[in-house]
Design an enzyme around this catalytic site. Structure first.
Site, PDB file in Angstrom:
ATOM      1  N   ASN A 278       0.243 -15.446 -12.140  1.00  0.00           N
ATOM      2  CA  ASN A 278      -0.011 -16.251 -13.336  1.00  0.00           C
ATOM      3  C   ASN A 278       1.049 -17.338 -13.484  1.00  0.00           C
ATOM      4  OD1 ASN A 278       2.126 -14.459 -14.077  1.00  0.00           O
ATOM      5  ND2 ASN A 278       1.692 -14.901 -16.221  1.00  0.00           N
TER       6      ASN A 278
ATOM      7  N   CYS B 279       3.861 -17.533 -15.082  1.00  0.00           N
ATOM      8  CA  CYS B 279       5.258 -17.134 -14.949  1.00  0.00           C
ATOM      9  C   CYS B 279       5.457 -16.082 -13.863  1.00  0.00           C
ATOM     10  CB  CYS B 279       5.806 -16.632 -16.284  1.00  0.00           C
ATOM     11  SG  CYS B 279       5.860 -17.923 -17.554  1.00  0.00           S
TER      12      CYS B 279
ATOM     13  N   GLU C  41       4.556 -13.080 -13.363  1.00  0.00           N
ATOM     14  CA  GLU C  41       4.817 -11.674 -13.648  1.00  0.00           C
ATOM     15  C   GLU C  41       3.553 -10.889 -13.949  1.00  0.00           C
ATOM     16  OE1 GLU C  41       4.281 -12.860 -17.924  1.00  0.00           O
ATOM     17  OE2 GLU C  41       4.575 -13.751 -15.970  1.00  0.00           O
TER      18      GLU C  41
END
Length: 750
Positions: free
Chosen positions: A434, A436, A438
């Site tokens: 995604n 970021c 994570e």
């Protein structure tokens, strides 16, 4: 002569020195500071006809200016004074402050500021919750946290703050408990306590939107684009809808045919992925996140794609500006085979996915592991393929590294590692990370677009794919005692599972993903605080961190099993790795033979076998750079950049102070002084206990003798130690102490 001030109503009156002193006493109470030092400055802020509001602002600014390494507690005084000022403003604005929560709810619902479902609670229940509220918890914020709370999260009405911090936590807790079947009010109290005591930090969409009408609660979305015009613009529309609702988006582009490919039978007719990325880029800019900022999108491409070299130039300064997209976040999807070719200094071959699909009836980006390697080697031997390019694998990685140092990106997603540890391989695969890096799980494109007409009504149909969707929170390790970890981890899973029924998703594919997987992401922040409190240096704490996150993995899994017993398992549990007794890539006997908490693991294995689990994914560690300020903790699971510094921006200066600066400052290892490979080693210990991923940010100090080999070795270490992704690459520029920063996705910031 009496000094006169102008009160809120515009009336001149004598300055009330006693009231000012009373606030200063409350602001300084229990802190290791000398209040006389602040009082001595009061005369300097007085001006004829100054307003009472301006006096309070000046006192707050004084405490901020007095904050330094030796006297860091002044920032706590500033936070307390700001919270007292906000309570005063709310009192004068709406006519009351704390102690009338029922009126707060009815008034804010009447003005469409609160969700009317809050009125499902009776007046008697709300009054009971009012008694449980602890206004003094407002005094637990330093200036940075209080400033963020006031400006970002408190609801405003006609330009004025219209609610108070403890009301936020109680209203959110009430919403979280709406669908609880038993002891609903007691559940509200439990949620309120962990939120108001800063033991759990909610991601921005939950904290900002849960109590307001029609708010999106999910942080992370990932979609896939199929190789046709309908799918491309369907996904552009999806990006717009997600951005409008404040989510961060990942878009996989690896199915789109490459530049020079065939279109309608004509060779060299395709412009490749770059023009489509520009449209996604402009959509993200045009459709901002509820007026706060431009939408945030990461675009992902597999390293075998024929357009990979142009993809790496998306944000570089050189080359044709018509091919640039400066507002998206590129990520490269990397296979084990590519990394092995890099290590062995062998060639790598780029292909056109359309040509591969037409000749072999296979979607290359949907394969991983041995299956991918077998077909990839077959393709390399096929001399009839026309759109092919052989390059050096090592040179391609060098280009990736070079671009990272210049721009901070591309992110790197280790596809085989992520899918090898995927607990739901029976239903699909994970194509990329995604925004970021994570949060990720299975996702697939929507297909078979058809359109028909009945009189003047147009009817569009398609076969829904799945858009990865995840709601996030973080355990605040700076505040949680060891003895509380199990209870709070279990409560965190329940909290996030409750949000799934409450959220209003912007996409049907997102709703479908929620129904099938019930994905949640319990993360963590304050790891550096946790270690410093225990007199542990970050770079020497890998084994301690390993044990800590093993416990978090165990307790969140236990929490989901308990929920499954109560509410039922997620729909795709049957056939999953969880169902087959494989947790985090290992069977029960491994834990019995190797874990210090083997008995607890044995118990959880039995629980999962008996009840299943409620959530297909359980944990994800976000960067939470901003909300860690709110919580007064260090960001995520990272070392601190600096123990103390003053952050300056357009709105002023904000002191950034670590929690245990006064008594344990030297146990805060600073990121710029840690070998990136040692950092990666700690991250790998965490990653192996996380069902999704960790936002791992690399930092290189270019003032040191950093060579290309150092960066190469760090990336290779991340791959070999089974990290699933590399998020942002930060650099300290030469001859400075300034870090090249990036804007963080607010959605993942919890």
């Amino acid at each position: 002569m009496n000094r006169m001030v102008i009160n809120r109503d515009g009336v001149r009156e004598p300055i009330d020195v006693d009231k000012i002193r009373e606030k200063l006493i409350k602001g300084c109470e229990g802190l290791d500071i000398n209040m006389v030092e602040l009082e001595s400055h009061i005369d300097t802020i007085y001006q004829e006809n100054i307003t009472t509001k301006r006096i309070q602002e000046s006192l707050i600014n004084l405490t901020v200016s007095m904050t330094n390494f030796e006297s860091s507690h002044w920032t706590n005084v500033g936070g307390r004074l700001l919270m007292m000022e906000i309570e005063r403003e709310v009192y004068h604005g709406r006519g009351y402050a704390y102690n009338d929560f029922y009126k707060t709810i009815t008034d804010l619902c009447k003005n469409d500021l609160y969700d009317n479902r809050l009125l499902d609670y009776t007046e008697k229940e709300i009054n009971e919750l009012n008694k449980h509220m602890v206004p003094d918890r407002d005094m637990n914020y330093d200036y940075a946290g209080a400033n963020m709370f006031v400006n970002r999260y408190l609801t405003k009405y006609r330009g004025e703050v219209w609610e108070l911090p403890q009301e936020v936590f109680m209203a959110v807790s009430m919403m979280l408990s709406l669908n609880e079947k038993k002891d609903r009010v007691e559940k509200v109290k439990k949620f309120y306590d962990v939120l108001s005591q800063k033991k759990i930090s909610l991601a921005t969409p939950i904290l900002a939107n849960l109590r307001v009408p029609n708010g999106n609660l999910a942080s992370c979305f990932i979609s896939a684009v199929d190789d046709n015009i309908e799918s491309i613009f369907y996904n552009v529309d999806s990006v717009a809808k997600i951005s409008k609702n404040g989510g961060g988006v990942g878009v996989n582009l690896s199915r789109i045919r490459g530049k020079g490919s065939v279109v309608n039978g004509y060779l060299n007719a395709s412009g490749g992925v770059i023009p489509w990325i520009k449209i996604i880029n402009d959509t993200a800019v045009a459709v901002n996140q509820q007026g706060r900022r431009a939408g945030a999108v990461t675009v992902a491409l597999d390293t075998w794609h024929i357009d990979m070299e142009q993809f790496l130039e998306l944000q570089s300064e050189n080359g044709d500006q018509r091919g640039k997209s400066y507002d998206v976040y590129p990520q490269v999807v990397v296979s084990d085979l590519f990394m092995k070719r890099v290590e062995e200094n062998q060639n790598w071959t780029l292909f056109d996915p359309y040509e591969v699909r037409k000749k072999y009836d296979v979607e290359l980006c949907e394969l991983y592991g041995d299956e991918f390697e077998d077909i990839y080697r077959t393709l390399e031997k096929d001399e009839s393929l026309q759109i092919v390019k052989k390059i050096s694998a090592r040179e391609l990685l060098k280009e990736i590294m070079k671009t990272q140092i210049e721009t901070g990106m591309p992110y790197i997603f280790f596809k085989d590692t992520a899918n090898r540890l995927n607990h739901n391989p029976h239903r699909g695969m994970i194509g990329n990370g995604n925004l970021c890096m994570e949060s990720f799980s299975n996702f697939s494109p929507t297909k078979k677009f058809t359109a028909t007409r009945e009189d003047n009504i147009g009817i569009s149909k398609n076969t829904l794919g799945e858009v990865h969707t995840c709601n996030l929170l973080s355990l605040n390790l700076a505040e949680i005692e060891d003895i509380e970890l199990e209870e709070i981890s279990i409560l965190a899973v329940r909290l996030l599972d409750n949000t799934i029924e409450l959220t209003k998703s912007p996409l049907r594919e997102s709703d479908r993903h929620n129904e099938l997987y019930r994905t949640v992401g319990v993360g963590a922040m304050g790891l550096s605080d946790y270690l410093a409190y225990r007199y542990l240096m970050y770079e020497e704490s890998a084994e301690e961190v390993d044990k800590l996150f093993e416990k978090i993995a165990l307790y969140t899994l236990k929490g989901s099993a308990l929920l499954a017993r109560e509410r039922g398992q997620y729909k795709l549990f049957s056939g999953s790795s969880w169902d087959r007794g494989i947790f985090f890539g290992k069977e029960k006997q491994y834990y019995i033979d190797n874990s210090e908490i083997a008995n607890e693991w044995a118990e959880v294995f039995e629980m999962v076998a008996a009840y299943g689990i409620r959530n297909g994914e359980l944990t994800a560690v976000a960067p939470n750079t901003s909300t860690s300020l709110l919580m007064g903790a260090t960001a995520s699971v990272n070392p601190v950049f600096s123990r103390f510094f003053i952050e300056k921006n357009q709105k002023g200066a904000v002191p950034r102070v670590v929690k245990h600066l006064n008594d344990r400052s030297w146990f805060y290892s600073e990121a710029k002084k840690i070998d990136p490979k040692e950092y990666v080693h700690v991250m790998s210990k965490i990653s192996r206990w996380i069902t999704q991923g960790v936002s791992m940010e690399l930092l290189y100090d270019l003032n040191k003798d950093i060579k290309a080999k150092d960066i190469y070795d760090t990336i290779m270490t991340a791959w070999k130690t089974q990290c699933k992704s590399i998020y942002y690459t930060r650099t300290i520029q030469k001859n400075s102490n300034i870090v090249r920063e990036k804007e963080e996705c607010e959605s993942c910031s919890g």
